[in-house]
Design a protein around this motif. Structure first.
Motif, PDB file in Angstrom:
ATOM      1  N   THR B 241      -4.670 -17.312 -28.743  1.00  0.00           N
ATOM      2  CA  THR B 241      -4.115 -16.802 -27.483  1.00  0.00           C
ATOM      3  C   THR B 241      -3.411 -17.918 -26.722  1.00  0.00           C
ATOM      4  O   THR B 241      -2.272 -17.753 -26.271  1.00  0.00           O
ATOM      5  N   SER B 244      -0.132 -18.920 -28.403  1.00  0.00           N
ATOM      6  CA  SER B 244       0.972 -17.988 -28.143  1.00  0.00           C
ATOM      7  C   SER B 244       1.530 -18.206 -26.737  1.00  0.00           C
ATOM      8  O   SER B 244       2.748 -18.152 -26.529  1.00  0.00           O
ATOM      9  N   ILE B 245       0.632 -18.464 -25.802  1.00  0.00           N
ATOM     10  CA  ILE B 245       1.077 -18.729 -24.428  1.00  0.00           C
ATOM     11  C   ILE B 245       1.940 -19.993 -24.405  1.00  0.00           C
ATOM     12  O   ILE B 245       3.032 -20.007 -23.836  1.00  0.00           O
ATOM     13  N   GLY B 289      -8.775 -15.949 -31.840  1.00  0.00           N
ATOM     14  CA  GLY B 289      -8.388 -15.508 -30.500  1.00  0.00           C
ATOM     15  C   GLY B 289      -9.362 -15.980 -29.426  1.00  0.00           C
ATOM     16  O   GLY B 289     -10.480 -16.415 -29.709  1.00  0.00           O
ATOM     17  N   ILE B 325       1.079 -12.751 -21.354  1.00  0.00           N
ATOM     18  CA  ILE B 325       0.471 -12.654 -22.694  1.00  0.00           C
ATOM     19  C   ILE B 325      -0.922 -12.024 -22.604  1.00  0.00           C
ATOM     20  O   ILE B 325      -1.291 -11.199 -23.441  1.00  0.00           O
ATOM     21  N   GLU B 329      -1.990  -8.727 -24.540  1.00  0.00           N
ATOM     22  CA  GLU B 329      -3.104  -8.742 -25.495  1.00  0.00           C
ATOM     23  C   GLU B 329      -4.021  -7.549 -25.282  1.00  0.00           C
ATOM     24  O   GLU B 329      -4.595  -7.004 -26.218  1.00  0.00           O
ATOM     25  N   THR B 335       0.138  -8.474 -30.650  1.00  0.00           N
ATOM     26  CA  THR B 335       1.274  -9.286 -30.203  1.00  0.00           C
ATOM     27  C   THR B 335       0.994 -10.782 -30.269  1.00  0.00           C
ATOM     28  O   THR B 335       1.837 -11.566 -30.702  1.00  0.00           O
ATOM     29  N   VAL B 336      -0.218 -11.156 -29.858  1.00  0.00           N
ATOM     30  CA  VAL B 336      -0.551 -12.575 -29.794  1.00  0.00           C
ATOM     31  C   VAL B 336      -0.440 -13.231 -31.167  1.00  0.00           C
ATOM     32  O   VAL B 336       0.178 -14.292 -31.329  1.00  0.00           O
ATOM     33  N   SER B 337      -0.993 -12.574 -32.190  1.00  0.00           N
ATOM     34  CA  SER B 337      -0.907 -13.184 -33.523  1.00  0.00           C
ATOM     35  C   SER B 337       0.513 -13.087 -34.069  1.00  0.00           C
ATOM     36  O   SER B 337       0.965 -13.956 -34.805  1.00  0.00           O
TER      37      SER B 337
END
Lengths: 359, 474
Positions: B241, B244-245, B289, B325, B329, B335-337
């Motif tokens: 997570t 991704s951010i 995550g 994000i 999530e 979306t995050v992955s």
């Protein structure tokens, strides 16, 4: 307190703050920098050569209206030597596209450019109204997007043009970079920041407004008193894109350069070679001759689904397999006319276009 | 141009949300017990969760432990140096510390799903844990270094705790190790490091620039601490997570050229013997995550201290990205992955020509020319063929034009993202033009090396920086 002077000319009174740079400038300087930056974008990328026949994708919205005006202005000022056309696609959305097409027709008169309107009904036998009546509002943007892309190329082919320019602006491109990352669409991510795209079987397409902020386009249209149609499509429920758009607006509010910064990021990276190698090779559709990565292009797949009463088959693997199990498409199913890319430098105008009076 | 996508029309119409329970409530791994956690649409029981986490952690980390990544791991894991763990006090780094402890310092009996039947020996001779204390710039924030130290000591007696303050980036007297590595320090500043840090932060034009500057300072301090401790590996507790951010935040700030470094990077420096050394920065939880980290911490009874985080609220791109994000999530859990996987398929265009003086990451050349081409900020930027409006008299303005860009200026040695941070203005807020901005120690050192080569004085360097210290709203 004396009036604040324009940060550029330091002579006239500043009347606006440029969304792109934050500078307070006068109106004349704004017109100059806005137009000159677009000219720089065009010349840096060597988009045109003298004698090119260029179609401007015209929707009647702010971007394409300003694009038509600026292209005409720059063509005259810098003597590009271009032959400009307006090309509109009528998706068949009552109360939306019919109104905006009136704006395009007025632009045709004002700018003295030939106009070609190609409708989904004419090309596919379906309007967006009738598609939505069958598929509902869910996924209708997929149909519209796929059909529009082909329609623009086919309309350009009938005009015999070398090049299509569209009004995609910096905000659109930044949003697309974010969207493609979030959706994992690596193929589109690799090409979405390119100013010009051209496949073997498609007409060259470019975005002169690549670095122009949406707010500045609106500002330009406002000060120039350009006539445009401004309403969101009534069938536009792409909530996921809506999230990305709202996020981008927040970023821009926090730091106006964010839009350009995202485009710069998109230009700085590319898809790894090993990933590119695993992507499907481009070929042509067996049925209509348009570019495709499958035996049938997406438009033919979607159209066949509509014609056979199984619109989902163009959207999900399960529905597609189910349709395939029912056997091949019957002969009475409508198909898209075969696509022939025009030969560059040898224009063939096969469909009559509307020429403005006095030409 | 985009004619579709009105977020107000019909929420969530085209993106179908999958049910959180794909099939049933039974664990997909053992197929016996009732599940306790749903991870990306799959249900796991508590017993199967731990080996799953351990597996993902080791699968990410272990291919990078041996100096030669080609060397097969079955032949053993042996790092070329020590290990440095960056502990912020937050969830991810606390779980990372716990996993290192449980995997390499006190490996348990073999569990179901464990890939190593013979137990694992620790690949590093020594393990250090570093905490970068940023409380100096957080008004009213408590100093968390003591609870963080206790957290480390509770976990292991073999790990050595190091505390670094953010202001050490400006300290020329209390960082002898740093000085040794970086050869020498040249500065005339007499301010205390904390005052220098605060002045530096206050001189930045936007909230986004402040938070990204803090992140850059922390990162470079961690790298230098890794060099000081002779560490070959620096591990960070960035979860999927958080990764991704940072990826989206970095892209939004123009950091696309260093997109690879957000996931994994190798930092090169020369030690005292002038031998080139490499620090590998690895994020072993980048496939796990934040939710999984939270469950690990909860079930293992970890007392997470919590970390200081500078946030500029709605004016901070980092904070905006985090909110965005985290919201995605919840509604779109894949979306995050997807973001991390997509960015992993990207590489930078062209070769790397230089390192940014500020963030020490790869930088492209010509970024200023690119900016100048796409936005005219002065009539000196225009080409001869461009005819300005009639009311503009270029001849009388010749002396007012901006000075020509100096190819040897600091600006030309900065990456796009850092250059933008220093120059990009906010719509709101007004920044006082500063005349004497302290710089991080490593920037001064790099500049001093340049000085030897190009004969640029400190004064001229300051003058060059002065271009970036903008009066907003002008």
């Amino acid at each position: 307190m004396p009036p604040k002077l324009c940060a550029l000319c330091e002579a006239a009174k500043a009347t606006l703050r440029r969304p792109k740079t934050g500078q307070q400038i006068c109106r004349e300087c704004f017109f100059f920098v806005f137009e000159t930056e677009i000219h720089h974008t065009i010349t840096e990328a060597k988009l045109f050569k003298p004698g090119d026949r260029v179609a401007i994708g015209a929707s009647g919205g702010k971007d394409s209206t300003v694009l038509a005006y600026v292209m005409k202005t720059l063509n005259e000022r810098y003597q590009y030597g271009l032959e400009l056309f307006l090309l509109s696609i009528d998706e068949g959305i009552t109360g939306y596209r019919d109104d905006s097409l009136e704006t395009v027709k007025r632009n045709q008169q004002q700018y003295g450019m030939p106009l070609k309107i190609l409708s989904y009904d004419e090309l596919y036998g379906w309007t967006m109204d009738s598609i939505v009546a069958q598929v509902g509002r869910k996924n209708n943007c997929t149909f519209c997007g796929v059909f529009r892309r082909q329609a623009l190329d086919r309309g350009a082919a009938t005009l015999g043009v070398d090049h299509i320019v569209t009004g995609h602006n910096a905000d659109d491109i930044a949003e697309t970079v974010l969207m493609n990352i979030m959706r994992g669409d690596i193929a589109r991510l690799g090409r979405c920041t390119a100013i010009c795209t051209e496949g073997e079987d498609t007409i060259k397409r470019s975005k002169p407004f690549k670095y122009a902020y949406e707010k500045e386009i609106v500002m330009y249209a406002y000060f120039k008193k350009l006539d445009y149609f401004s309403t969101e499509c009534i069938y536009s429920p792409d909530a996921y894109r809506g999230h990305a758009r709202a996020f981008l607006k927040d970023l821009e509010a926090a730091r106006p350069s964010a839009i350009i910064d995202i485009i710069h990021s998109g230009e700085a990276f590319e898809v790894k070679d090993e990933v590119k190698a695993s992507q499907r090779v481009q070929r042509t559709c067996q049925r209509c001759g348009y570019m495709s990565s499958n035996p049938l292009c997406k438009a033919c797949t979607l159209l066949e689904g509509l014609e056979r009463g199984s619109a989902e088959s163009g959207l999900t693997d399960r529905a597609r397999k189910k349709l395939e199990a029912e056997g091949p498409a019957p002969d009475n199913v409508r198909t898209i006319p075969f696509f022939n890319k025009p030969v560059t430098g040898n224009p063939r105008v096969s469909i009559a276009v509307e020429i403005p009076p006095g030409q | 141009m985009a004619s579709c996508g009105n977020p107000d029309v019909e929420a969530d119409a085209s993106m179908t949300k999958r049910p959180k329970y794909d099939r049933n409530k039974t664990c997909v791994k053992c197929k016996l017990q009732t599940g306790n956690i749903v991870i990306r649409h799959a249900v796991y029981c508590k017993d199967c969760f731990f080996p799953l986490m351990s597996l993902r952690f080791r699968r990410t980390l272990e291919p990078h432990i041996n100096p030669n990544p080609q060397q097969h791991r079955r032949k053993g894991l042996k790092a070329s140096g020590n290990l440095l763990i960056g502990l912020s006090g937050g969830l991810g780094s606390s779980v990372l510390l716990d996993l290192i402890q449980k995997t390499y310092l006190s490996p348990r009996e073999r569990q179901q799903g464990d890939q190593n039947p013979n137990g694992i020996t620790c690949p590093w001779s020594k393990i250090f844990v570093v905490y970068v204390d940023i409380s100096g710039i957080m008004i009213g924030a408590p100093d968390k270094s003591s609870p963080v130290e206790q957290f480390v000591k509770r976990h292991s007696t073999t790990m050595e705790y190091i505390r670094v303050k953010l202001e050490d980036a400006f300290d020329q007297t209390r960082s002898p190790g740093l000085r040794k590595i970086l050869l020498k320090v040249l500065s005339s500043s007499t301010c205390s490091p904390l005052v220098s840090l605060k002045t530096y932060i206050e001189s930045l034009p936007t909230q986004t620039a402040i938070s990204s500057a803090i992140q850059a300072l922390i990162r470079v301090l961690l790298l230098h601490t890794a060099a000081l401790t002779h560490s070959s590996h620096l591990l960070l507790g960035t979860s999927l997570t958080s990764l991704s951010i940072s990826l989206i935040s970095s892209i939004s700030q123009g950091g696309g050229y260093s997109i690879r470094e957000e996931t994994q990077e190798e930092w090169t420096y020369r030690n005292q013997d002038n031998i080139e050394q490499i620090v590998r920065v690895i994020r072993p939880l980048c496939d796990v995550g934040m939710k999984e980290c939270a469950f690990w911490a909860w079930w293992c009874g970890l007392k997470v201290v919590g970390k200081h985080r500078y946030s500029g609220g709605r004016q901070d791109i980092g904070a905006l990205t985090r909110d965005f994000i985290m919201g995605l999530e919840k509604d779109y859990p894949s979306t995050v992955s997807t973001i991390a996987r997509t960015c992993n398929k990207l590489t930078t265009k062209g070769g790397t020509s230089m390192k940014c003086l500020i963030c020490q990451r790869p930088a492209q050349s010509g970024t200023q020319d690119w900016k100048q081409n796409i936005s005219i900020r002065s009539y000196s930027d225009i080409n001869p063929e461009d005819v300005p409006p009639g009311h503009v008299n270029l001849a009388s303005r010749a002396s007012d034009d901006l000075p020509p860009s100096n190819p040897h200026s600091i600006a030309s040695s900065m990456c796009y993202a850092c250059h933008t941070s220093w120059t990009s203005k906010s719509i709101r807020g007004r920044i006082t033009k500063q005349t004497d901005i302290p710089l991080p120690v490593w920037l001064k050192i790099s500049s001093s090396i340049s000085e030897e080569r190009r004969q640029i004085t400190m004064e001229s360097m300051r003058n060059t920086i002065d271009d970036f210290l903008l009066d907003s709203d002008s």
